[in-house]
Design a protein around this motif. Sequence first.
Motif, PDB file in Angstrom:
ATOM      1  N   ILE A 181       0.844  -1.198   0.000  1.00 17.48           N
ATOM      2  CA  ILE A 181       0.000   0.000   0.000  1.00 17.48           C
ATOM      3  C   ILE A 181       0.877   1.245   0.000  1.00 17.48           C
ATOM      4  O   ILE A 181       1.996   1.232   0.507  1.00 17.48           O
ATOM      5  N   ARG A 222      -2.749   4.807   2.081  1.00 19.23           N
ATOM      6  CA  ARG A 222      -3.705   3.760   2.450  1.00 19.23           C
ATOM      7  C   ARG A 222      -4.224   3.015   1.224  1.00 19.23           C
ATOM      8  O   ARG A 222      -5.094   2.154   1.324  1.00 19.23           O
ATOM      9  N   VAL A 223      -3.675   3.362   0.055  1.00 21.24           N
ATOM     10  CA  VAL A 223      -4.194   2.848  -1.220  1.00 21.24           C
ATOM     11  C   VAL A 223      -3.399   1.619  -1.659  1.00 21.24           C
ATOM     12  O   VAL A 223      -2.163   1.604  -1.618  1.00 21.24           O
ATOM     13  N   TYR A 224      -4.118   0.594  -2.104  1.00 22.22           N
ATOM     14  CA  TYR A 224      -3.496  -0.647  -2.582  1.00 22.22           C
ATOM     15  C   TYR A 224      -2.745  -0.416  -3.889  1.00 22.22           C
ATOM     16  O   TYR A 224      -3.255   0.214  -4.807  1.00 22.22           O
ATOM     17  N   GLU A 227      -8.723   1.616  -0.765  1.00 19.97           N
ATOM     18  CA  GLU A 227      -8.126   1.019   0.424  1.00 19.97           C
ATOM     19  C   GLU A 227      -8.509  -0.455   0.524  1.00 19.97           C
ATOM     20  O   GLU A 227      -9.602  -0.860   0.089  1.00 19.97           O
TER      21      GLU A 227
END
Length: 296
Positions: free
Chosen positions: A189, A192-194, A279
């Motif tokens: 990540i 908070r983003v994949y 997320e």
Amino acid sequence: MTDSYPATLLELKQQTANSLDELMDKMAEAAAEPGGCPAETVRKMLADSTPVLGSGLALLHVRFEKLEQLTAILCRVRPTADLGAEDGLPIGGACMVLIPESKPNDALHFMADLIGVVRQESSRTKLRKSRTIDDVRDLLYRFRAGRDHNALTAADVMIKPRAVVTPDMELREATRIMAAMRMETIPVIEGRVYKGLLIGRKLCTLGLPDFFGQLKSVGFIRRFDPFEKYFEIEKSMTVGEAMSPEFQGFPTNTTLIEVIYELSVRQAPLAVLVDDDGEIAGVVSPELLLERVLNL
């Protein structure tokens, strides 16, 4: 309205449990009569199944050949020890699902309903405050009525990843985390983003020459050390340089058949489910599918 829910629900008085084994012993005794076989037999079948522990719930399941309708035995639990839930939350309730041998799909839908109720804070609070088994039946009915119960989704079986790493992390630190957590694949990540996956089996190829992929056998190469170059590379490499960004995230309403396609046909080691903000909402692995779906 509650009569429409397609399962027999039975209530068991509150149980005290010093261990998961003790809880399973007590639930096996309760399942003997409705299951139509001795408690010892039920307990042996329980030993061959995989309990689902999480969100404060212990979910057990056993198949019965002569059972006509899915039956669920529910009770509150007062544990006197940690029962081993991966999320670390104390177990406050237990459900023993008695599955008709000829209707395993009924169990999938019931377990999806119950886990869905437990995961939602508002319905989980209502479940805790329920006074009768009819209150529980009504909650399950309302949850099922609010979703497309003809298509199971990834959200019905997904779990939270035990750990994540970031693109700027040193590869050496990431592999240490993977080893400590026993994770062959770990999500990456940023913020908070994949962003992608760090895959253990791909790391093993870092020290190998490109032409190795064209060989049918390496038996004739005896003195080559594949890890000599790997450790040299690992010292200066980050997760972002080693990760696989091609495995994109899926929305949580992705159907199970789409997840199975991703894992089996596209050979993804992990299916990552994301929310509207990108997320991570949960993950589904081949092992999880085997445990929660194929092993019913």
